[in-house]
Structures are given as C-alpha cells and as structure tokens.
Design an enzyme around this catalytic site. Structure first.
Site, PDB file in Angstrom:
ATOM      1  N   LYS A  22       0.995  -1.004   0.003  1.00  0.00           N
ATOM      2  CA  LYS A  22       0.006  -0.145   0.133  1.00  0.00           C
ATOM      3  C   LYS A  22       1.035   0.882   0.255  1.00  0.00           C
ATOM      4  CE  LYS A  22      -1.496   1.678   3.732  1.00  0.00           C
ATOM      5  NZ  LYS A  22      -1.159   3.201   4.493  1.00  0.00           N
ATOM      6  N   ASN A  23       2.217   1.457   1.046  1.00  0.00           N
ATOM      7  CA  ASN A  23       2.520   2.844   1.253  1.00  0.00           C
ATOM      8  C   ASN A  23       3.326   3.011  -0.388  1.00  0.00           C
ATOM      9  OD1 ASN A  23       0.879   3.424   3.344  1.00  0.00           O
ATOM     10  ND2 ASN A  23       3.150   2.482   4.982  1.00  0.00           N
ATOM     11  N   ARG A  92      -4.913  10.186   4.962  1.00  0.00           N
ATOM     12  CA  ARG A  92      -3.810  11.704   5.175  1.00  0.00           C
ATOM     13  C   ARG A  92      -2.802  11.444   4.171  1.00  0.00           C
ATOM     14  NH1 ARG A  92       1.034  12.415   6.832  1.00  0.00           N
ATOM     15  NH2 ARG A  92       0.667  14.080   8.350  1.00  0.00           N
ATOM     16  N   CYS A 116      -5.010  13.036  13.155  1.00  0.00           N
ATOM     17  CA  CYS A 116      -5.176  11.138  13.192  1.00  0.00           C
ATOM     18  C   CYS A 116      -4.738  10.639  13.739  1.00  0.00           C
ATOM     19  CB  CYS A 116      -3.756  11.274  12.226  1.00  0.00           C
ATOM     20  SG  CYS A 116      -2.682   9.434  11.985  1.00  0.00           S
ATOM     21  N   ARG A 121       1.194  14.607  13.482  1.00  0.00           N
ATOM     22  CA  ARG A 121       1.324  14.411  11.551  1.00  0.00           C
ATOM     23  C   ARG A 121       1.340  15.410  11.132  1.00  0.00           C
ATOM     24  NH1 ARG A 121      -0.485   8.219  10.419  1.00  0.00           N
ATOM     25  NH2 ARG A 121       1.418   8.363   9.133  1.00  0.00           N
ATOM     26  N   PRO A 122       2.158  16.941  11.363  1.00  0.00           N
ATOM     27  CA  PRO A 122       2.664  17.316  10.542  1.00  0.00           C
ATOM     28  C   PRO A 122       2.499  17.574   9.403  1.00  0.00           C
ATOM     29  CG  PRO A 122       4.277  17.487  11.952  1.00  0.00           C
ATOM     30  CD  PRO A 122       3.266  16.215  12.386  1.00  0.00           C
ATOM     31  N   ILE A 123       2.568  18.706   8.930  1.00  0.00           N
ATOM     32  CA  ILE A 123       3.058  18.494   7.142  1.00  0.00           C
ATOM     33  C   ILE A 123       4.503  19.512   7.252  1.00  0.00           C
ATOM     34  CG2 ILE A 123       1.788  16.642   6.079  1.00  0.00           C
ATOM     35  CD1 ILE A 123       0.846  19.646   4.874  1.00  0.00           C
ATOM     36  N   ASP A 124       4.627  20.235   7.988  1.00  0.00           N
ATOM     37  CA  ASP A 124       6.350  21.132   7.716  1.00  0.00           C
ATOM     38  C   ASP A 124       6.594  20.969   7.024  1.00  0.00           C
ATOM     39  OD1 ASP A 124       6.342  19.454   9.884  1.00  0.00           O
ATOM     40  OD2 ASP A 124       7.557  20.980  10.543  1.00  0.00           O
ATOM     41  N   LEU A 125       7.668  20.003   6.816  1.00  0.00           N
ATOM     42  CA  LEU A 125       8.359  19.593   6.399  1.00  0.00           C
ATOM     43  C   LEU A 125       8.688  19.512   4.626  1.00  0.00           C
ATOM     44  CD1 LEU A 125       9.710  17.014   8.848  1.00  0.00           C
ATOM     45  CD2 LEU A 125      10.822  19.529   8.642  1.00  0.00           C
ATOM     46  N   LEU A 329       9.264   7.157  17.255  1.00  0.00           N
ATOM     47  CA  LEU A 329       7.919   7.943  15.076  1.00  0.00           C
ATOM     48  C   LEU A 329       6.547   8.789  15.910  1.00  0.00           C
ATOM     49  CD1 LEU A 329       8.988   5.711  12.402  1.00  0.00           C
ATOM     50  CD2 LEU A 329      10.643   7.943  13.667  1.00  0.00           C
ATOM     51  N   ARG A 399      -8.338  -0.519   4.985  1.00  0.00           N
ATOM     52  CA  ARG A 399      -7.439   0.405   4.201  1.00  0.00           C
ATOM     53  C   ARG A 399      -5.910  -0.320   3.664  1.00  0.00           C
ATOM     54  NH1 ARG A 399      -5.185   4.419   8.677  1.00  0.00           N
ATOM     55  NH2 ARG A 399      -4.323   4.568   6.648  1.00  0.00           N
TER      56      ARG A 399
HETATM   57  C1  UD1 Z   1       4.091   7.394   6.050  1.00  0.00           C
HETATM   58  C2  UD1 Z   1       3.976   5.726   6.255  1.00  0.00           C
HETATM   59  C3  UD1 Z   1       3.320   4.842   7.342  1.00  0.00           C
HETATM   60  C4  UD1 Z   1       4.619   4.839   8.695  1.00  0.00           C
HETATM   61  C5  UD1 Z   1       5.278   6.050   8.629  1.00  0.00           C
HETATM   62  C6  UD1 Z   1       7.021   6.060   9.502  1.00  0.00           C
HETATM   63  C7  UD1 Z   1       3.104   6.065   3.735  1.00  0.00           C
HETATM   64  C8  UD1 Z   1       1.727   6.294   3.098  1.00  0.00           C
HETATM   65  N1  UD1 Z   1       2.515   6.385   5.229  1.00  0.00           N
HETATM   66  O1  UD1 Z   1       3.992   8.215   6.680  1.00  0.00           O
HETATM   67  O2  UD1 Z   1       2.445   3.862   7.201  1.00  0.00           O
HETATM   68  O3  UD1 Z   1       4.273   5.052   9.944  1.00  0.00           O
HETATM   69  O4  UD1 Z   1       5.579   6.573   7.080  1.00  0.00           O
HETATM   70  O5  UD1 Z   1       7.836   5.245   8.599  1.00  0.00           O
HETATM   71  O6  UD1 Z   1       3.802   5.589   3.286  1.00  0.00           O
HETATM   72  N2  UD1 Z   1       7.205  14.567  10.308  1.00  0.00           N
HETATM   73  C9  UD1 Z   1       7.291  15.848  11.012  1.00  0.00           C
HETATM   74  N3  UD1 Z   1       7.154  17.082   9.899  1.00  0.00           N
HETATM   75  C10 UD1 Z   1       6.585  16.369   8.758  1.00  0.00           C
HETATM   76  C11 UD1 Z   1       6.399  15.407   8.495  1.00  0.00           C
HETATM   77  C12 UD1 Z   1       6.620  14.085   9.193  1.00  0.00           C
HETATM   78  O7  UD1 Z   1       7.498  16.426  12.118  1.00  0.00           O
HETATM   79  O8  UD1 Z   1       5.974  17.855   7.887  1.00  0.00           O
HETATM   80  C13 UD1 Z   1       7.257  13.618  11.411  1.00  0.00           C
HETATM   81  C14 UD1 Z   1       6.191  12.485  11.851  1.00  0.00           C
HETATM   82  O9  UD1 Z   1       5.486  13.232  13.031  1.00  0.00           O
HETATM   83  C15 UD1 Z   1       6.523  11.450  12.271  1.00  0.00           C
HETATM   84  C16 UD1 Z   1       8.195  11.923  11.885  1.00  0.00           C
HETATM   85  O10 UD1 Z   1       8.345  13.224  11.119  1.00  0.00           O
HETATM   86  O11 UD1 Z   1       7.247  11.980  13.809  1.00  0.00           O
HETATM   87  C17 UD1 Z   1       8.398  10.819  11.228  1.00  0.00           C
HETATM   88  O12 UD1 Z   1       6.631  10.865   9.768  1.00  0.00           O
HETATM   89  P1  UD1 Z   1       6.914  10.071   8.778  1.00  0.00           P
HETATM   90  O13 UD1 Z   1       7.705   9.898   7.877  1.00  0.00           O
HETATM   91  O14 UD1 Z   1       6.439  11.950   7.753  1.00  0.00           O
HETATM   92  O15 UD1 Z   1       5.058   9.426   7.804  1.00  0.00           O
HETATM   93  P2  UD1 Z   1       4.075   9.965   6.629  1.00  0.00           P
HETATM   94  O16 UD1 Z   1       5.230   9.936   5.763  1.00  0.00           O
HETATM   95  O17 UD1 Z   1       3.289  10.408   7.594  1.00  0.00           O
END
Ligand code: UD1
Length: 420
Positions: A22-23, A92, A116, A121-125, A329, A399
């Site tokens: 899926k991922n 998401r 979530c 789970r922010p998207i700031d990065l 994480l 899902r």
């Molecule tokens: C993806 C996977 C999910 C998995 C996760 C970690 C998909 C669709 N989902 O989720 O199944 O559990 O990787 O292996 O592939 N973070 C920030 N800012 C950001 C983005 C992330 O602070 O902009 C933090 C998150 O809160 C978390 C860490 O970075 O603590 C890792 O998250 P991330 O790798 O981004 O997870 P996803 O990509 O959402």
C-alpha cells in the site's frame, strides 16, 4: 458496519501470498500525475486507501480502471489541481498529490489532512521544502494553497527529520523542477526506493538511490515518460503474517516477498527464538521452543518499522519474560494498548516506552480498532485468546490489508467478517 469474529486457540499452517505494498502504491499512483502517457501498474493491492487515491485522481480528471490487482491510469486528462477535503480527510496520504500537482500546474490547492489517530503528524517539512524550491504557500480555510508560477527550482534541501511521504512528495516535485535538487536526510524505505526507480525509468536522472542523499535533475516542467511497473510486496502485511505464525507458534510460509526488506522483522523474530528460513521470495517461520522477550525500538528503515510495533506488542504478551518497546516515531501510537489490556495483557506505558508483561493468558473480548496497524494487533491477540473475540471498526483494517479474513482462513484461522 462489519466486524471480525475470531475464535482463539487455533494453530495456523500453510502458506500465504503477500499483496503489493500500500505504501508503495500510494506515492506511485500520485506520481502518475507527472506522466505524459497512460500507465499499467501490476500488483496493486485491493485496499481502501488505493481506491480512495484513485477516486481523488478521478476527481482531478484522471481516468483509471482497477481489475484483479491491475490498474490502468491516464492522468493526461487532469485539468483540476484541487484535492478537496471530502477525500483528503479519509486518507492522510492524499497529501502525496501536493508535490506532483504543484510541479505540473504551477499552482494547486490540497486540503490539509487534519488530525490523525496516531499523533499530530504535521506536514511542515513538505511545505518548507516546497518553499525552498520557490513555492509561495498559504494556508487558507483548511487548504494548502501553493503557487509556483515560474515553476519549481532545484536547490539543496536538508530535511530536519526523516519523513517518508515528505521525501516522496519532494522527490516527485524535484523530478519536474527546473535545475538540480539535492535532498539530504531522505527516507530510505523500499517504497521510496521504488518511487526513485520508476522516476528514473521515466528518464529522470537520480543519483544516490537507496541512500539518504539524492540528487535529482528536473525535467524543467516537461511531463515524464513513465513506464509500466509492478508494485513491490508489502513488507508490513508480510510482517503481520509472520507475527501471526509466531504468536500461534505455528509453521507458516509467506510468499511473494522480498526478504531483504524484512530483515529488521525477521532478525527480531529469530532473537525471540523462532526459526526463519528464506528463499529469494519467501520466508518460513517455525515455532520457538520458548518465546523469548524482546527489546524493540522503532526507527526509520532499515531499522524496526513503527508499522510493526503493535503486532510485536501482541506477540510479546506470549513471551517468557518482560519486553520493552520504545516508540520513537509517533507520539500517540499506543492506542491499541488499552484494548490489548482489556483482553488480559499487562502493558505499562511511560512516555514513549511500553513495558509488556509476558506469559499472559488472553481472553476474548469485544475490542475496537483505532488505527490500521493497531487493528491487526488485536487480531493477533484474538488468535491466542480463550473464546471468540469480536474486533469492531474494521474499516481501519480494510485501508491496508487485502482480503485479510480470506488469507487467514486459508491458513486455518477461524475468522469471519460479520454485520453488526
Ligand atoms: C509513512 C507511512 C506510515 C509509517 C510512517 C513511518 C505512508 C503512506 N505512510 O507515514 O505507514 O508509519 O511513514 O514509517 O507511506 N514529521 C514532521 N513533519 C513533517 C512530516 C513528518 O514532524 O512534515 C514527523 C512525524 O510526525 C513523525 C516522523 O516525522 O514523527 C515520521 O513521519 P513520516 O515519515 O512523515 O510519516 P508518513 O510519511 O506520514
């Protein structure tokens, strides 16, 4: 609504074929937005998240068909660059359309994914990186409104944290950008690697694939010639089935897997006393004479995956001793704990660490799934519980797990999907 009814104390046997990841499928489907031609994709898992993304791409103007794990998709007809809330709120990972839409159209609106179950789970990065590439981003009424009228520009981006979808989003954006983008501290998950390979086969020059530093030469806004491809196997589905073999102390084989992607999981199972035999595309787990407790810390690939944390917690309840699980994480990924405890597990939480008591006699109960992987932990616990467990809210499971009850039934489990 459906629930799963699971009769405990059954041994499993036989083999199960693992579906596509899926991922991996989600970012790859998002990447089709960068294509100038129709694409055939094989081994696409039949799970709700894939259907949701296909629907979102359809809303944008793409046409696609899904048949027998095979997707044919044409995004050349996409006219809209607005991913609206109604779909994004369901999943998401819809945020994966942000990079490709902005790179292709020079503007887009993508709803913020919102809260979530497993943390903020922010998207700031993702946003910071796009801004570094020249995008102007505003948040308006719950939407990310992004503009890059002259196209995105290659630059050097150092991710403050390793983010899987963040790396994928920016990788896709960089593939269509003007100039060269250097990404530092990139996720190395096999799903990211496959996205790199598909983009590379489409003509994008990418150096450093599989490492934490990628250099991507953008196409300068030209759409890509994406070739047909097959989605890699789902290492988390595979790991879940291995845990099912482990918790019931049965011998089972999983097929259609890439054992290299599973090393953190299989090594942990070996340390817990289970036998592991691999071929180039299968793994057989054999019973342990005594299940040993585990010490687990979730981390980025190639470390132990957070998506396997809940399943291993269920397994640790059957170990001969106390296990420690550190969730590094996500700050709120212990939601399965209270449900496992209702079944008789003894788990103590302190911050991001869980102490899991072993030798637990689990009992059947009505339990509720709270997120995708938490639900599978409850199923594993149900396999060793006394009596019949009912797992509710299984839409979380749908899902990400294809034909879960069919696959487990074929292994000899007594599991049924029933109407509430
Ligand atoms: C993806 C996977 C999910 C998995 C996760 C970690 C998909 C669709 N989902 O989720 O199944 O559990 O990787 O292996 O592939 N973070 C920030 N800012 C950001 C983005 C992330 O602070 O902009 C933090 C998150 O809160 C978390 C860490 O970075 O603590 C890792 O998250 P991330 O790798 O981004 O997870 P996803 O990509 O959402």
């Amino acid at each position: 609504m459906h629930y799963l009814s699971i009769e405990g104390k059954q041994k499993l046997q036989g083999s199960v074929s693992i579906s596509g990841a899926k991922n991996a499928a989600l970012p790859l489907l998002a990447a089709t937005l960068l294509s100038k031609n129709k694409i055939n994709i094989s081994n696409v898992p039949n799970v709700a998240d894939v259907k949701t993304l296909l629907k979102l791409l359809g809303n944008l103007g793409a046409s696609s068909s899904y048949d027998n794990n095979h997707v044919t998709i044409d995004t050349t007809t996409v006219k809209s660059a607005c991913a609206n809330y109604d779909i994004v709120r369901k999943m998401r990972a819809s945020i994966l359309t942000l990079g490709p839409l902005l790179a292709r159209f020079g503007h887009c609106e993508v709803s913020l994914p919102g809260g979530c179950a497993i943390g903020q789970r922010p998207i700031d990065l993702h946003l910071k990186a796009l801004e570094q590439m020249g995008a102007i981003i505003e948040l308006e009424q719950g939407y990310v409104v992004a503009k890059a009228p002259d196209g995105l520009k290659g630059t050097t981006i150092i991710f403050d944290k390793v983010t899987v979808t963040g790396s994928e989003n920016i990788l896709m954006a960089a593939s269509l950008a003007h100039g060269t983008t250097k990404l530092v501290n990139v996720a190395k998950e096999p799903e990211v690697v496959q996205l790199c390979e598909v983009l590379q086969n489409a003509g994008v020059k990418i150096d450093g694939i599989g490492t934490s530093q990628l250099t991507i030469v953008g196409s300068g806004g030209n759409l890509l010639d994406i070739q047909d491809f097959t989605v890699i196997p789902d290492r988390i589905e595979a790991g879940t089935y291995l845990c099912a073999g482990a918790i019931t102390n049965s011998k089972i084989t999983i097929t259609n897997v890439i054992p290299k992607h599973m090393e953190a999981i299989t090594l942990k199972l070996e340390r817990m006393g289970f036998g592991i035999e691999t071929t180039n595309n299968s793994i057989t787990i054999s019973p342990a004479s005594k299940i040993l407790p585990a010490d687990i810390e979730t981390t980025e690939y190639p470390g132990f995956p957070t998506d396997m944390q809940a399943q291993f917690m269920a397994l640790c309840t059957q170990a001969d001793g106390t296990s420690i699980i550190d969730e590094r994480l996500f700050e709120n990924r212990f939601m399965h704990v209270s449900e496992l405890c209702r079944m008789g597990a003894t788990v103590k939480l302190k911050g991001h660490s869980a102490t899991v008591g072993g030798n637990s006699e689990l009992n059947a109960a009505d339990v509720m799934a709270t997120d995708l992987r938490a639900s599978s932990a409850l199923i594993l616990a149900a396999f060793v519980a006394e009596g019949t467990t009912k797992v509710h809210r299984i839409y979380h499971l749908d899902r990400g797990y294809e034909n879960l009850e069919g696959k487990f039934s074929a292994l000899g489990a007594k599991i049924e999907r029933l109407e509430e």
